[in-house]
Design an enzyme around this catalytic site. Structure first.
Site, PDB file in Angstrom:
ATOM      1  N   HIS A 123      22.934   5.311  32.043  1.00 38.81           N
ATOM      2  CA  HIS A 123      21.998   5.301  30.895  1.00 38.81           C
ATOM      3  C   HIS A 123      20.700   6.063  31.160  1.00 38.81           C
ATOM      4  O   HIS A 123      19.605   5.500  31.088  1.00 38.81           O
ATOM      5  CB  HIS A 123      21.696   3.873  30.432  1.00 38.81           C
ATOM      6  CG  HIS A 123      21.457   2.857  31.517  1.00 38.81           C
ATOM      7  ND1 HIS A 123      20.559   3.034  32.529  1.00 38.81           N
ATOM      8  CD2 HIS A 123      22.009   1.633  31.728  1.00 38.81           C
ATOM      9  CE1 HIS A 123      20.576   1.977  33.308  1.00 38.81           C
ATOM     10  NE2 HIS A 123      21.451   1.113  32.850  1.00 38.81           N
ATOM     11  N   HIS A 157      21.834   1.550  38.416  1.00 41.89           N
ATOM     12  CA  HIS A 157      20.753   1.333  37.459  1.00 41.89           C
ATOM     13  C   HIS A 157      19.551   1.990  38.124  1.00 41.89           C
ATOM     14  O   HIS A 157      18.916   1.405  38.997  1.00 41.89           O
ATOM     15  CB  HIS A 157      20.512  -0.157  37.193  1.00 41.89           C
ATOM     16  CG  HIS A 157      19.466  -0.362  36.129  1.00 41.89           C
ATOM     17  ND1 HIS A 157      19.737  -0.930  34.906  1.00 41.89           N
ATOM     18  CD2 HIS A 157      18.158  -0.001  36.094  1.00 41.89           C
ATOM     19  CE1 HIS A 157      18.626  -0.924  34.167  1.00 41.89           C
ATOM     20  NE2 HIS A 157      17.662  -0.382  34.870  1.00 41.89           N
ATOM     21  N   HIS A 192      28.608  -3.921  28.536  1.00 40.89           N
ATOM     22  CA  HIS A 192      28.424  -5.337  28.889  1.00 40.89           C
ATOM     23  C   HIS A 192      29.301  -6.182  27.973  1.00 40.89           C
ATOM     24  O   HIS A 192      29.059  -6.234  26.763  1.00 40.89           O
ATOM     25  CB  HIS A 192      26.954  -5.739  28.739  1.00 40.89           C
ATOM     26  CG  HIS A 192      26.060  -4.973  29.669  1.00 40.89           C
ATOM     27  ND1 HIS A 192      25.771  -5.400  30.952  1.00 40.89           N
ATOM     28  CD2 HIS A 192      25.445  -3.773  29.523  1.00 40.89           C
ATOM     29  CE1 HIS A 192      24.997  -4.496  31.537  1.00 40.89           C
ATOM     30  NE2 HIS A 192      24.790  -3.507  30.701  1.00 40.89           N
ATOM     31  N   ASN A 227      27.125  -7.870  35.606  1.00 40.58           N
ATOM     32  CA  ASN A 227      25.918  -8.719  35.641  1.00 40.58           C
ATOM     33  C   ASN A 227      26.080  -9.981  34.785  1.00 40.58           C
ATOM     34  O   ASN A 227      25.313 -10.218  33.866  1.00 40.58           O
ATOM     35  CB  ASN A 227      24.670  -7.920  35.234  1.00 40.58           C
ATOM     36  CG  ASN A 227      24.712  -7.428  33.790  1.00 40.58           C
ATOM     37  OD1 ASN A 227      25.779  -7.167  33.243  1.00 40.58           O
ATOM     38  ND2 ASN A 227      23.546  -7.291  33.175  1.00 40.58           N
ATOM     39  N   HIS A 268      22.461  -9.644  22.906  1.00 41.76           N
ATOM     40  CA  HIS A 268      21.625 -10.829  23.120  1.00 41.76           C
ATOM     41  C   HIS A 268      21.485 -11.489  21.762  1.00 41.76           C
ATOM     42  O   HIS A 268      21.465 -10.784  20.739  1.00 41.76           O
ATOM     43  CB  HIS A 268      20.237 -10.442  23.642  1.00 41.76           C
ATOM     44  CG  HIS A 268      20.237  -9.871  25.030  1.00 41.76           C
ATOM     45  ND1 HIS A 268      20.228 -10.657  26.154  1.00 41.76           N
ATOM     46  CD2 HIS A 268      20.269  -8.600  25.463  1.00 41.76           C
ATOM     47  CE1 HIS A 268      20.237  -9.875  27.235  1.00 41.76           C
ATOM     48  NE2 HIS A 268      20.271  -8.623  26.839  1.00 41.76           N
ATOM     49  N   LEU A 302      16.539  -1.485  28.591  1.00 40.50           N
ATOM     50  CA  LEU A 302      16.144  -0.886  29.864  1.00 40.50           C
ATOM     51  C   LEU A 302      17.216   0.099  30.301  1.00 40.50           C
ATOM     52  O   LEU A 302      18.392  -0.230  30.186  1.00 40.50           O
ATOM     53  CB  LEU A 302      15.946  -1.983  30.927  1.00 40.50           C
ATOM     54  CG  LEU A 302      14.706  -2.849  30.654  1.00 40.50           C
ATOM     55  CD1 LEU A 302      14.685  -4.053  31.558  1.00 40.50           C
ATOM     56  CD2 LEU A 302      13.420  -2.030  30.792  1.00 40.50           C
ATOM     57  N   ALA A 356      15.989  -7.571  27.055  1.00 37.35           N
ATOM     58  CA  ALA A 356      16.298  -6.138  26.974  1.00 37.35           C
ATOM     59  C   ALA A 356      17.780  -5.955  26.724  1.00 37.35           C
ATOM     60  O   ALA A 356      18.613  -6.548  27.416  1.00 37.35           O
ATOM     61  CB  ALA A 356      15.913  -5.461  28.282  1.00 37.35           C
ATOM     62  N   ASP A 360      26.176   1.282  27.049  1.00 36.53           N
ATOM     63  CA  ASP A 360      25.279   0.216  27.532  1.00 36.53           C
ATOM     64  C   ASP A 360      25.072  -0.829  26.440  1.00 36.53           C
ATOM     65  O   ASP A 360      24.015  -1.470  26.378  1.00 36.53           O
ATOM     66  CB  ASP A 360      23.934   0.777  28.014  1.00 36.53           C
ATOM     67  CG  ASP A 360      23.129  -0.261  28.801  1.00 36.53           C
ATOM     68  OD1 ASP A 360      23.727  -1.235  29.302  1.00 36.53           O
ATOM     69  OD2 ASP A 360      21.898  -0.102  28.895  1.00 36.53           O
ATOM     70  N   LYS A 372      28.294  -1.461  41.409  1.00 36.86           N
ATOM     71  CA  LYS A 372      27.057  -1.265  40.650  1.00 36.86           C
ATOM     72  C   LYS A 372      25.846  -1.743  41.423  1.00 36.86           C
ATOM     73  O   LYS A 372      25.783  -2.907  41.843  1.00 36.86           O
ATOM     74  CB  LYS A 372      27.175  -2.026  39.312  1.00 36.86           C
ATOM     75  CG  LYS A 372      25.940  -1.970  38.418  1.00 36.86           C
ATOM     76  CD  LYS A 372      25.738  -0.608  37.759  1.00 36.86           C
ATOM     77  CE  LYS A 372      24.416  -0.492  37.039  1.00 36.86           C
ATOM     78  NZ  LYS A 372      24.438  -0.939  35.664  1.00 36.86           N
ATOM     79  N   ARG A 429      29.964  -9.498  28.750  1.00 38.10           N
ATOM     80  CA  ARG A 429      29.534 -10.898  28.883  1.00 38.10           C
ATOM     81  C   ARG A 429      30.736 -11.811  29.178  1.00 38.10           C
ATOM     82  O   ARG A 429      31.792 -11.364  29.544  1.00 38.10           O
ATOM     83  CB  ARG A 429      28.768 -11.380  27.648  1.00 38.10           C
ATOM     84  CG  ARG A 429      27.664 -10.451  27.155  1.00 38.10           C
ATOM     85  CD  ARG A 429      26.539 -10.291  28.146  1.00 38.10           C
ATOM     86  NE  ARG A 429      25.348  -9.704  27.524  1.00 38.10           N
ATOM     87  CZ  ARG A 429      24.489  -8.958  28.164  1.00 38.10           C
ATOM     88  NH1 ARG A 429      24.649  -8.654  29.439  1.00 38.10           N
ATOM     89  NH2 ARG A 429      23.420  -8.494  27.543  1.00 38.10           N
ATOM     90  N   HIS A 475      30.145   2.517  30.167  1.00 43.93           N
ATOM     91  CA  HIS A 475      29.121   1.530  30.587  1.00 43.93           C
ATOM     92  C   HIS A 475      29.003   0.480  29.486  1.00 43.93           C
ATOM     93  O   HIS A 475      28.432   0.729  28.439  1.00 43.93           O
ATOM     94  CB  HIS A 475      27.763   2.206  30.804  1.00 43.93           C
ATOM     95  CG  HIS A 475      26.699   1.264  31.282  1.00 43.93           C
ATOM     96  ND1 HIS A 475      25.940   1.496  32.397  1.00 43.93           N
ATOM     97  CD2 HIS A 475      26.269   0.064  30.818  1.00 43.93           C
ATOM     98  CE1 HIS A 475      25.090   0.498  32.576  1.00 43.93           C
ATOM     99  NE2 HIS A 475      25.265  -0.395  31.613  1.00 43.93           N
TER     100      HIS A 475
END
Ligand code: NCD
Ligand code: ZN
Length: 341
Positions: free
Chosen positions: A172, A134, A16, A42, A249, A217, A261, A245, A97, A18, A14
């Site tokens: 998660h 999620h 991200h 996402n 950011h 989250l 988050a 996860d 997802k 980007r 899992h």
């Protein structure tokens, strides 16, 4: 005392990654430790079609790392059964997802009525394409600490019951209830565990001053839940496997009156898990959790390459330079005892 650890190269189930410049930054960290990762869809423009997933896949591969991105599609109410079939045939897409609409970063295109997706779950079950959830309700009236449990009661139990052959990854997980749910579910249900949910409780977020870099989250819960997650990770039960996860950011966007988050753990991910397993006298179980159970669940071959970790104290940097800003890594400034070599 063990001072060296050889693992089959792990998979991050899992992640991200980007897009744009930050993708290169994140990918370098992940590819130096992991053979593969389940890549979350996402993005600002969510990855909702096979064509978008293919083009994202090629952008990632274009960096030239010895790393395989395992793509996912973002479930929306406009996803068609044909697209699900095409996703399965693509061989690069490994799951779909589900984000309840508004539940987390870039989830506004998510699902507002889960019941209306049941025909899609049926198609996924038929095509043996896993559903990644999620697992939190997004109803703003539900207390943020209860949203995961509520998702189990309202949706997950029914989805599992109606689609007994659908592979489901409960992403998660953050509560004892989720650990128990997964343990009691069929072998088609598994869960990913992040470093932060195994290491921290909500006191690490809220006590002695607010710690925005521990805000993610699902939100960190009471210690009783953290302990249950930790126990699940080190249990040797193949239903629980590694998924960081890691979700970068900018520092300025986390240290804000409305902070984002997400925890950025990719820089030291496998070292953090080594720390967790070592601290709990379970180092011998790390390689199954990091490099086997996830691959087996997704029906992928186990990696044969190896990585080596050594026992060596090192401090996690206070911040990582990124363009004219910074990204604060998980546990910034703290010393950990395992290092990749
Ligand atoms: C993730 C992100 O920033 O994309 N944030 C997070 O807190 N985990 C989204 C998600 O997985 O919820
Ligand atoms: Zn995530």
């Amino acid at each position: 005392m063990k001072n060296e650890l050889i693992l089959n190269k792990p998979d991050d189930m899992h992640l991200h990654l980007r897009e744009g410049e930050i993708l290169g930054f994140v990918l370098k960290d992940t590819a130096s430790q992991f053979a593969r990762a389940i890549v979350m869809p996402n993005l600002n423009t969510p990855v909702t079609t096979v064509a978008l997933a293919k083009s994202y896949y090629h952008v990632i591969k274009g960096y030239g790392y010895n790393f395989e991105p395992l793509m996912t599609l973002y479930l929306t109410n406009s996803l068609s059964k044909e697209e699900i079939k095409k996703a399965k045939e693509s061989e690069i897409i490994h799951g779909i997802k589900l984000y309840p609409s508004g539940v987390t970063t870039n989830s506004k295109s998510g699902i507002s009525s889960i019941d209306s997706c049941f025909n899609l779950f049926e198609e996924m079950e038929k095509n043996d394409l896993p559903l990644l959830v999620h697992g939190e309700v997004s109803d703003p009236k539900v207390d943020i600490f209860d949203r995961e449990k509520m998702f189990i009661d309202k949706y997950l139990t029914r989805i599992c019951k109606n689609f007994p052959s659908l592979r489901i990854v409960f992403e998660h997980i953050s509560t004892k209830d989720s650990v128990e749910f997964v343990m009691n579910a069929s072998s088609m249900v598994a869960a990913t565990i992040t470093p932060q949910h195994a290491m921290l409780s909500r006191n690490d977020l809220l006590s002695g001053g607010i710690k925005p870099h521990n805000y993610c989250l699902p939100i960190l819960k009471r210690e009783i839940h953290q302990k249950a997650i930790l126990e699940a990770a080190i249990s040797g039960n193949s239903k629980f496997f590694l998924g960081t996860d890691s979700a970068p950011h900018l520092k300025s966007e986390k240290e804000s009156s409305c902070g984002c988050a997400g925890v950025y753990s990719a820089r030291t991910a496998i070292e953090l898990y080594a720390e967790i397993f070592d601290k709990n006298d379970s180092l011998g179980k790390l390689s199954d959790f990091s490099s086997k159970f996830g691959a087996d669940f997704y029906g992928l071959p186990r990696n044969q390459d190896k990585i080596r970790l050594i026992r060596k104290d090192h401090e996690i940097p206070h911040q990582l330079e990124f363009k004219n800003n910074h990204i604060t890594p998980f546990l910034a400034g703290q010393t950990i005892h395992w290092q990749i070599s």
